[in-house]
Design an enzyme around this catalytic site. Structure first.
Site, mmCIF file in Angstrom:
data_model
loop_
_atom_site.group_PDB
_atom_site.id
_atom_site.type_symbol
_atom_site.label_atom_id
_atom_site.label_comp_id
_atom_site.label_asym_id
_atom_site.label_seq_id
_atom_site.Cartn_x
_atom_site.Cartn_y
_atom_site.Cartn_z
ATOM 1 N N SER A 21 -10.763 -9.663 6.923
ATOM 2 C CA SER A 21 -9.962 -9.494 5.711
ATOM 3 C C SER A 21 -8.462 -9.670 5.965
ATOM 4 C CB SER A 21 -10.221 -8.115 5.095
ATOM 5 O OG SER A 21 -10.010 -7.093 6.047
ATOM 6 N N ASP A 265 -4.747 2.409 2.549
ATOM 7 C CA ASP A 265 -4.839 1.132 3.260
ATOM 8 C C ASP A 265 -3.547 0.919 4.048
ATOM 9 O OD1 ASP A 265 -5.090 -1.419 4.204
ATOM 10 O OD2 ASP A 265 -5.708 -2.302 2.297
ATOM 11 N N HIS A 268 -4.011 -3.622 5.913
ATOM 12 C CA HIS A 268 -3.683 -4.856 5.193
ATOM 13 C C HIS A 268 -2.219 -4.823 4.763
ATOM 14 C CE1 HIS A 268 -8.089 -4.442 4.792
ATOM 15 N NE2 HIS A 268 -8.071 -5.751 4.963
#
Length: 296
Positions: A21, A265, A268
């Site tokens: 990702s 998160d 990311h």
């Protein structure tokens, strides 16, 4: 970054990102950067009409006026993961074949530029414990250290590239490990980066060079195929302020957001943001390598 120049040099070609990702993060960034430089936005579209990109699969954005595409395929380990599920979808057993690449290779073998990455999934509990999980041939290792497994998997990838990629027409790129900034735990144990508003300015707070990167350096040094190494580890280490943290989903109030978010998160990156810099470095590196249409 000269977007028009990038697209002209990519004319009639295909660049594909292969990885996890974080690779998708970089792919999304490049699609947005290049689309911003195209006058007719309708000439840029996902080939199969997809508008959700967080699931498994192959994604391809076509830039019609330049007859080129910017693609992504999910391959979190690069090597093959074997998963056995029950009828209701529960995972009964999983193995990671360290000696064989996964089934995505036909999708990118003939691309003009391939940007690989792997790393973050090697830290998850099953991977890091390594108990009856790693397999080579018919042998399942009862126990194997994760960094040993990581090196074996990368070596399999390197061997496959050397034996299957025509380096006279395809430029191979490996984007290195992107640092995380979880405080007080990890991604699944209360780690957070909320309310970080500035980068790290004092270098003494930076982490040591990751072991994954030292292993990658060793593997790349033994390859016969010229590989552009985008080493972005130190660059990302500074940016503790640049993660989505609690802002991945829209809420009406801050109170509602903080009550609802259970996992932040901190791995990311926001867009626009850090992956845009990676793509600027990619552009500069392709020009420096000077293969085919990228010759100055």
């Amino acid at each position: 970054m000269n977007v028009t120049d990038f697209l002209e040099r990519l004319r009639g070609q295909r660049i594909i990102f292969v990885g996890d990702s974080l690779g998708r993060n970089m792919w999304e960034s490049l699609v947005c950067i290049l689309r911003h430089g195209v006058k007719n936005k309708k000439s840029v579209y996902e080939r199969s009409g997809k508008n959700q990109f967080k699931t498994r699969g192959y994604y391809s954005f076509k830039f019609r006026d330049y007859n080129c595409s910017v693609d992504f395929i999910r391959s979190i380990f690069l090597v093959k993961e074997l998963v056995r599920e029950s009828r209701n979808g529960a995972v009964l057993d999983a193995k990671l074949r360290l000696d064989e690449l996964d089934a995505t290779t036909p999708a990118y073998q003939s691309a003009d530029i391939i940007v690989f990455n792997t790393g973050h999934w090697w830290t998850h509990s099953k991977t890091s414990k390594g108990l009856n999980y790693y397999q080579e041939g018919s042998h399942v290792h009862p126990s194997l250290e994760v960094m040993d497994a990581y090196k074996r998997g990368l070596t399999t990838w390197a061997r496959w590239v050397d034996n299957n990629i025509d380096s006279t027409r395809t430029q191979v790129v490996f984007r290195g490990y992107s640092l995380t900034h979880f405080r007080g735990g990890q991604w699944n144990s209360g780690g957070r980066c909320h309310r970080e508003t500035e980068p790290i300015f004092n270098q003494s707070y930076l982490t040591e060079y990751p072991e994954k990167m030292r292993i990658l350096d060793q593997v790349l040094s033994k390859m016969k195929t010229p590989v552009i190494h985008l080493n972005i580890s130190r660059l990302t280490d500074y940016r503790k302020d640049a993660h989505p943290s609690v802002y991945r989903v829209r809420y009406d109030t801050e109170e509602e957001r903080m009550a609802a978010v259970t996992k932040q998160d901190c791995s990311h990156w926001c867009l626009p943001g850090v992956p845009d810099t990676w793509n600027e470095l990619l552009y500069a590196s392709l020009l420096q390598a000077g293969k085919g249409s990228w010759r100055l």
